[in-house]
Design a protein around this motif. Structure first.
Motif, short mmCIF file in Angstrom:
data_model
loop_
_atom_site.label_atom_id
_atom_site.label_comp_id
_atom_site.label_asym_id
_atom_site.label_seq_id
_atom_site.Cartn_x
_atom_site.Cartn_y
_atom_site.Cartn_z
N PRO A 199 0.79 -1.23 -0.07
CA PRO A 199 0.05 0.09 -0.07
C PRO A 199 0.68 1.45 -0.11
O PRO A 199 0.58 2.47 -0.45
CB PRO A 199 -0.83 -0.10 1.32
N THR A 200 2.01 1.33 0.51
CA THR A 200 2.96 2.42 0.51
C THR A 200 3.83 2.65 -0.33
O THR A 200 3.90 4.02 -1.06
CB THR A 200 3.70 2.30 1.98
N THR A 201 4.26 1.64 -1.30
CA THR A 201 5.17 1.78 -2.50
C THR A 201 4.35 1.57 -3.76
O THR A 201 4.93 1.75 -4.77
CB THR A 201 6.44 1.13 -2.33
N GLY A 202 3.14 0.91 -3.79
CA GLY A 202 2.55 0.43 -4.92
C GLY A 202 3.45 -0.87 -5.74
O GLY A 202 4.36 -1.32 -4.68
N HIS A 213 12.66 -1.18 -7.61
CA HIS A 213 12.46 0.22 -8.64
C HIS A 213 10.84 0.10 -8.94
O HIS A 213 10.29 -0.90 -9.19
CB HIS A 213 13.10 0.11 -9.71
N PRO A 214 10.11 1.34 -8.80
CA PRO A 214 8.98 1.42 -9.22
C PRO A 214 8.26 0.96 -10.62
O PRO A 214 9.41 0.93 -11.57
CB PRO A 214 8.65 2.80 -9.08
N SER A 215 7.47 0.15 -10.64
CA SER A 215 7.15 -0.60 -11.81
C SER A 215 5.65 -0.68 -12.29
O SER A 215 4.93 -0.62 -11.32
CB SER A 215 7.65 -2.07 -11.77
N ASP A 226 -0.50 -7.97 -0.32
CA ASP A 226 0.35 -6.99 0.04
C ASP A 226 1.72 -7.91 0.37
O ASP A 226 1.81 -8.71 1.29
CB ASP A 226 0.06 -6.05 1.13
N ASP A 227 2.77 -7.35 -0.13
CA ASP A 227 4.25 -7.75 -0.14
C ASP A 227 4.50 -9.20 -0.39
O ASP A 227 5.69 -9.73 -0.14
CB ASP A 227 4.61 -7.55 1.44
#
Length: 351
Positions: A162-165, A179-181, A194-195
């Motif tokens: 939820p925090t990083t997407g 890295h964001p993706s 999540d995770d």
């Protein structure tokens, strides 16, 4: 195996970081090009000659279901030392000379060390032709074996919170960084928590799609035997063996064999969507029992000494027992939609 820690880097992406699939492909290419053949693990064909013999008999039945074409490409992807193909060809040559005459053997293999061993193993039967990719196999009726091939194909790993997407894992200095993706593409209906690490093997999905497209216009069948599961959402399955023991897959690049569990659900879905008939996946134990592994083993055991008979029975147990390779390894077949169900798949096993 200890899972390497992940952390979030500052952006832009750290210099020198490699996406996991790029890292895995590079590491395995170096490993197979430089290490003694199958020195860190043993595969089913090396355990028992019966394994390859049964696949040879399977190929005979499939060839006959094709109408016994006078030209047939018999291929193997990831053929190891060539043991499986040699055992299969021995059975085919003995039982069905007309099929042996129709066969041209092609091997999908990039390692020079492996190619040399395969040439030696197959010398009594044929001179194979080698390929670096499935796509260059000739356009003719095809039967393809692939034992422990998909597990070595490079994977990508994604994780969402939820925090990083959504983020994708890269490798930097022997550890994971994220890295964001964009979100990965998953088969319909998949749920994730999540995770949870989500694994996607793009080369395997491409393989499924390519063969399915081929089989819609040219008669063919492909048999995949590998360890795996039915969901990409089971977490991090990346593993490595060095000197036969588990090791950190991100360390000692090129010194260990890197593999990951095959997502048979995603593989089957891609092939089915591209037009192939899909059978399985069923457990390796059930598949080999249906083909007669235990009966053939006893036949061989009865004609040899006590020591060799014991080895044959021990190998058969390892191949089919649930606590050994029997349940972890799965078997899946792709065929042209015009062909009947292949041997080894009970009624109703089509996906």
């Amino acid at each position: 195996m200890q899972t390497p820690n992940s952390h979030n880097p500052s952006h832009p992406l750290s210099a020198g970081a490699e996406r996991l699939d790029v890292f895995m492909a590079r590491a395995n290419a170096q490993y197979y090009a430089t290490h003694p053949l199958l020195s860190d693990f043993v595969t089913a064909p090396e355990l028992s000659q019966v394994f390859g013999e049964l696949l040879g008999a399977w190929a005979v039945a499939v060839w006959q279901s094709m109408g016994s074409p006078t030209r047939l490409i018999l291929a193997e992807a990831g053929p190891g030392r060539g043991t499986l193909m040699a055992d299969a060809l021995r059975v085919i040559t003995r039982l069905v000379p007309a099929m042996a005459h129709a066969i041209n053997v092609h091997l999908v293999e990039t390692s020079p060390l492996m190619r040399a061993a395969q040439a030696q193993a197959l010398q009594p039967y044929c001179t194979p032709l080698w390929h670096s990719h499935l796509e260059t196999l000739p356009n003719a009726p095809l039967i393809l074996f692939a034992n422990e091939f998909l597990d070595a194909l490079p994977i990508r790993q994604f994780v969402c919170s939820p925090t990083t997407g959504w983020q994708e894992r890269y490798v930097h200095n022997g550890a994971f960084i994220c890295h964001p993706s964009p979100a990965p593409t998953l088969p319909d209906g998949r749920k994730f928590e999540d995770d949870t690490v989500v694994e996607v093997c793009e080369p395997a999905l491409h393989c499924a799609q390519f063969l399915a497209h081929r089989f819609t216009h040219t008669p063919g069948a492909a048999l995949f035997l590998d360890y795996g599961h039915f969901s990409s959402l089971t977490g991090d399955s990346l593993q490595a063996l060095r000197h036969t023991k588990p090791t950190n897959p991100l360390k000692t690049v090129g010194e260990a064999d890197l593999t990951a569990y095959v997502d048979f659900t995603a593989f089957a879905a891609r092939a089915r969507h591209a037009g192939a008939s899909v059978y399985g996946a069923v457990t390796q134990g059930a598949f080999l029992r249906t083909l007669g592994l235990l009966e053939r083993t006893e036949q061989l055991a009865a004609s040899t000494n006590a020591t060799m008979a014991s080895k044959l029975r021990t190998a058969a147990h390892r191949l089919v027992a649930p606590e050994q390779m029997g349940h972890l390894f799965k078997v899946l077949a792709l065929t042209s939609p015009t062909l009947p169900p292949p041997p080894g798949f009970i009624k109703g096993s089509a996906a």
